[in-house]
Design an enzyme around this catalytic site. Structure first.
Site, PDB file in Angstrom:
ATOM      1  CB  VAL A 179      -0.579  -0.868  -1.355  1.00 54.57           C
ATOM      2  CG1 VAL A 179       0.274  -0.460  -2.537  1.00 54.57           C
ATOM      3  CG2 VAL A 179      -2.035  -1.006  -1.759  1.00 54.57           C
ATOM      4  CB  CYS A 180       4.425  -3.810  -1.006  1.00 51.27           C
ATOM      5  SG  CYS A 180       6.188  -3.714  -0.696  1.00 51.27           S
ATOM      6  CG  LEU A 181       3.960   2.769  -3.856  1.00 58.07           C
ATOM      7  CD1 LEU A 181       4.556   2.173  -5.133  1.00 58.07           C
ATOM      8  CD2 LEU A 181       2.683   3.512  -4.199  1.00 58.07           C
ATOM      9  CG  ASN A 183       4.703  -5.106  -5.950  1.00 55.37           C
ATOM     10  OD1 ASN A 183       4.624  -5.134  -7.166  1.00 55.37           O
ATOM     11  ND2 ASN A 183       5.799  -5.428  -5.298  1.00 55.37           N
TER      12      ASN A 183
END
Length: 183
Positions: free
Chosen positions: A111-113, A104
């Site tokens: 950042v993949c959030l 992620n």
């Protein structure tokens, strides 16, 4: 003469209102909200916050996450936060400073959030984002990757993923990619 009187009157008014202190810069609504968020922080014991530019620049700060469980146990990861003046109507911009092997987080630190993208709402706050980052390290998600190679290894061979994480956190290579030592 009348004009001079008005200028002096204005100066006296400013001096009285500032209690002898120089006039302070008016804070934007985003700065006011961020001030509130920071004063109410309830960080996990594995996270810390630092203001490298001093307390006068609350809009740019760093958060360090030290996972105490999972694949990233023993690691130390620093994230930079940039907050827009229209916060909380816009999510913070968050980047990981270390190059990390994570499904992620891409190799550039993005950042993949979901709460930093499509699920951001003004009722969310900095504390929520920090808990989300901590959660990425305790439970990486292979279903919504930025690093699809790491996600595939996590999905298909969790034991190999663990080995790759340890090698990367030690400053090693995975394939042709060198990683930052973060242990």
């Amino acid at each position: 003469m009348i004009r001079l009187f008005k200028v002096k009157e204005k100066q006296r008014e400013i001096a009285e209102n500032s209690n002898g202190m120089p006039p302070t810069k008016k804070q934007s609504p985003g700065e006011l909200r961020l001030n509130k968020d920071i004063s109410e922080l309830n960080l996990p014991k594995t996270c810390s916050i630092k203001f490298p530019n001093g307390k006068d620049d609350l809009m740019n700060f760093e958060v360090t996450v030290k996972p105490d469980e999972g694949y990233y146990l023993g690691g130390k990861f620093t994230f930079t936060f940039q907050i827009a003046t229209i916060y909380p109507h816009e999510a913070p911009k968050v980047k990981c400073r270390e190059r990390v092997y994570h499904p992620n987080i891409d190799l550039d630190g993005n950042v993949c959030l979901n709460i930093l993208r499509e699920d951001w709402k003004p009722v969310l706050n900095i504390n929520t984002v920090i808990y989300g980052l901590y959660h990425l390290f305790t439970e990486p998600n292979h279903e919504d990757p930025l690093n699809s190679e790491a996600a595939a290894v996590l999905r298909d061979n969790p034991q190999q993923f663990g080995t790759n994480v340890k090698r990367a956190m030690g400053g090693g290579h995975i394939g042709q990619t060198a990683f930052s030592r973060c242990m």
